[in-house]
Write an enzyme that holds these catalytic residues in place. Structure first.
Site, PDB file in Angstrom:
ATOM      1  N   VAL A  29       0.164  -4.561   6.449  1.00 13.87           N
ATOM      2  CA  VAL A  29      -1.143  -4.824   6.210  1.00 13.87           C
ATOM      3  C   VAL A  29      -1.980  -3.558   6.765  1.00 13.87           C
ATOM      4  O   VAL A  29      -1.443  -2.815   7.603  1.00 13.87           O
ATOM      5  CB  VAL A  29      -2.053  -6.376   6.314  1.00 13.87           C
ATOM      6  CG1 VAL A  29      -1.294  -6.453   5.337  1.00 13.87           C
ATOM      7  CG2 VAL A  29      -1.995  -5.537   7.940  1.00 13.87           C
ATOM      8  N   CYS A  49      -4.334   8.450   8.642  1.00 15.55           N
ATOM      9  CA  CYS A  49      -3.684   8.494  10.026  1.00 15.55           C
ATOM     10  C   CYS A  49      -4.296   9.176  10.601  1.00 15.55           C
ATOM     11  O   CYS A  49      -4.187   8.322  12.165  1.00 15.55           O
ATOM     12  CB  CYS A  49      -2.048   8.505   9.870  1.00 15.55           C
ATOM     13  SG  CYS A  49      -1.244   7.451   9.274  1.00 15.55           S
ATOM     14  N   GLN A 106      -6.666  10.613  12.917  1.00 15.52           N
ATOM     15  CA  GLN A 106      -7.978  10.498  12.715  1.00 15.52           C
ATOM     16  C   GLN A 106      -8.320   9.214  13.836  1.00 15.52           C
ATOM     17  O   GLN A 106      -8.125   8.893  14.881  1.00 15.52           O
ATOM     18  CB  GLN A 106      -8.834  10.434  12.237  1.00 15.52           C
ATOM     19  CG  GLN A 106     -10.439  10.153  13.594  1.00 15.52           C
ATOM     20  CD  GLN A 106     -11.295  10.738  12.769  1.00 15.52           C
ATOM     21  OE1 GLN A 106     -11.775  11.887  12.198  1.00 15.52           O
ATOM     22  NE2 GLN A 106     -12.796  10.246  12.737  1.00 15.52           N
ATOM     23  N   GLY A 132       0.733  -1.119   0.151  1.00 15.89           N
ATOM     24  CA  GLY A 132       0.764   0.420   0.063  1.00 15.89           C
ATOM     25  C   GLY A 132       0.437   2.056   0.359  1.00 15.89           C
ATOM     26  O   GLY A 132       2.269   1.442  -0.417  1.00 15.89           O
TER      27      GLY A 132
END
Ligand code: UDX
Ligand code: UDX
Length: 459
Positions: free
Chosen positions: A89, A275, A277, A13
């Site tokens: 992940v 990221c 919140q 990702g």
């Protein structure tokens, strides 16, 4: 070719892909494999059309792909041959059960840990790259080392501090690299193994080693502090709008104090991204779990203020546009959560679009990189109230208002006289990022409303 070491990253990702590409480009003697269950992602990484947009990424991938950087969907074989396994992940906020809306959903992490255990026939170092609740490494160590008779796993934490849009720069020239590990001889040796990768290009004094829990908590704390600065300046922006002060001047004045510093003080429509919140809510959940409700409430307020800022922006739009936006065409300039990325996770534009559509406005979304994601994010809304338009000039045609959602440089450079001429009158401009010149736009004919500084109204 024989490689000196074999590194695997599970999860191709935003974090895993760029990080591994940089490691591979800087460590030619190390074999770097990136594995993911998503076959399309893996295929895309091997084309010219990479699955994520990040300045400089393509060049870095090109230096290493096929040489010592490989992509695969065969996670099991990749595990079997690896010495060091980074796990990257996703760990989204839980949407169900205990801790829903706050705790991290660890199912992918745990499933991955079990797969690592099943496919391993030699000792491995397993590195948490995903942001995880404090003490996850301990749980992972237990899962991994249960039933593992002849194989030993050392679990380390190596949080990622890269920001999207500057990922490659952040990776090539990091403020610090943080590696947490068990305080045992084995643990220290494992940490040194991972240090030796980064030491190929990061000065040794910038590579910090700590215990695992400090490392895990440092990641959450760093993001909480950064987000807190944004909520703090946004709270002051609200006060500026009431008093006639200018938040940019306040930010500049306080930022010159070396103890405060100038960064992360831009008032905006609110922070987005995958990221901030998520990590704060995670911190909140941890505090509650450990019996610290006052500490939890303190941090939760950072998230509440962020939501308030978005709602305040929309309320202000409605108020200025004569208290109704039913049937009005409103062009949202930008949908990405910040400039230079196509990422729309938790983007403030999504919340604004939803609130505008609830008020039955017709929303026109334009963005140079994020239109596909916008289409997906808004798919559940009535599509007759949404238009997706790559060209900002066309997006503004016939609109009652333009609202800047993302600080793309291109939006500073548009011909606003041309835009004004094509819009309904009176023409409104709401600048959710404070990037436009209020006086110049007012002179063209717009009523202009920035965040936290005096606007100029023609009404
Ligand atoms: C990362 C971190 O993992 C997250 O904890 C941090 O807070 C933000 O950054 P990111 O790289 O942005 O997440 O996530 P994403 O782009 O969704 O990539 C995760 C990848 O893992 C996906 O490609 C997904 O297909 C893959 N994956 C997920 C697996 O390969 N196996 C799984 O079981 C689950
Ligand atoms: C963040 C952290 O910066 C990074 O270290 C961590 O690894 C992941 O989370 P990222 O989410 O990519 O990175 O973006 P960042 O540049 O931090 O911006 C987050 C949000 O805050 C964006 O929506 C941005 O527009 C907003 N922001 C940032 C402001 O509103 N004002 C500011 O002054 C700075």
């Amino acid at each position: 070719m024989e490689f000196a070491k074999k590194v695997l990253c599970i999860g191709a990702g935003y974090v895993g892909g760029p990080t591994m590409a940089v490691i591979a480009s800087k460590c030619p003697e190390v074999k770097v494999v990136v594995a993911d269950i998503n076959a399309k992602r893996i295929a895309d990484w091997q084309t010219d059309n990479l699955p994520i947009y990040e300045p400089g990424l393509e060049a870095v991938v090109k230096t290493a792909i096929g040489r010592n950087l490989f992509f695969t969907t065969d996670v099991s074989s990749a595990i079997a041959e690896a010495d060091i396994i980074f796990v990257s992940v996703n760990t989204p906020t839980k949407t169900f059960g205990i801790g829903a809306g706050k705790a991290s959903d660890l199912q992918y992490w745990e499933k991955t840990a079990r797969q690592i255990r099943e496919c391993s026939h030699s000792d491995k170092i397993v590195v948490e790259k995903s942001t995880l609740p404090v003490r996850t490494a301990e749980a992972m160590e237990r899962i991994l080392n249960a039933n593992a008779e002849h194989v030993h796993f050392d679990v380390l934490s190596n949080p990622e501090f890269l920001a999207e849009g500057t990922a490659i720069q952040d990776l090539l020239n990091p403020d610090r690299v943080l590696i947490g590990g068990p305080e045992t001889a084995r643990g220290r040796a494992a940490v040194e193994d991972v240090v030796s990768l980064y030491a190929h290009w990061v000065p040794r004094e910038r590579i910090l080693t700590t215990n695992v829990w400090s490392s895990e908590l440092s990641k959450l704390t760093a993001n909480a502090f950064l987000a807190q600065r944004i909520s703090s300046i946004n709270s002051i922006a609200a006060l500026c709008e009431e008093t006639g002060a200018n938040v940019e001047e306040v930010a500049h004045a306080i930022g010159m104090d070396k103890r405060i510093g100038p960064k992360f003080l831009h008032a905006s429509i609110g922070f987005g991204g995958s990221c901030f919140q998520k990590d704060i809510l995670n911190l909140v959940y941890l505090c509650e779990h450990f019996g610290l409700p006052d500490v939890a409430a303190y941090w939760e307020q950072v998230v509440s203020m962020n939501a308030h800022q978005r709602t305040r922006f929309v309320s202000n739009m409605i108020a200025k546009m004569f208290n109704t936006i039913v049937g009005k065409r409103i062009a949202l300039f930008g949908f990405a959560f910040k400039a230079d990325t196509g990422d729309t996770r938790e983007t403030p534009a999504l919340y604004v679009a939803r609130e505008l559509i609830e008020e039955r406005a017709h929303v026109v979304v334009t963005d140079p990189k994020a239109l596909d994601n916008a289409r997906r994010d808004l798919a559940d809304l009535p599509q007759d109230l949404i238009t997706y338009e790559p060209d900002p000039y066309k997006a503004a045609e016939g609109a009652h208002a333009v609202a800047i959602m993302t600080e793309w440089k291109l939006y500073k450079e548009l011909d606003y006289s041309r835009i004004y001429a094509s819009m309904e009158k009176p023409a409104f401009l709401f600048d959710g990022r404070n990037i436009l010149d209020v006086d110049a736009l007012y002179d063209i004919g717009f009523s202009v409303y920035p965040i936290g500084r005096p606007g100029k109204s023609r009404l």
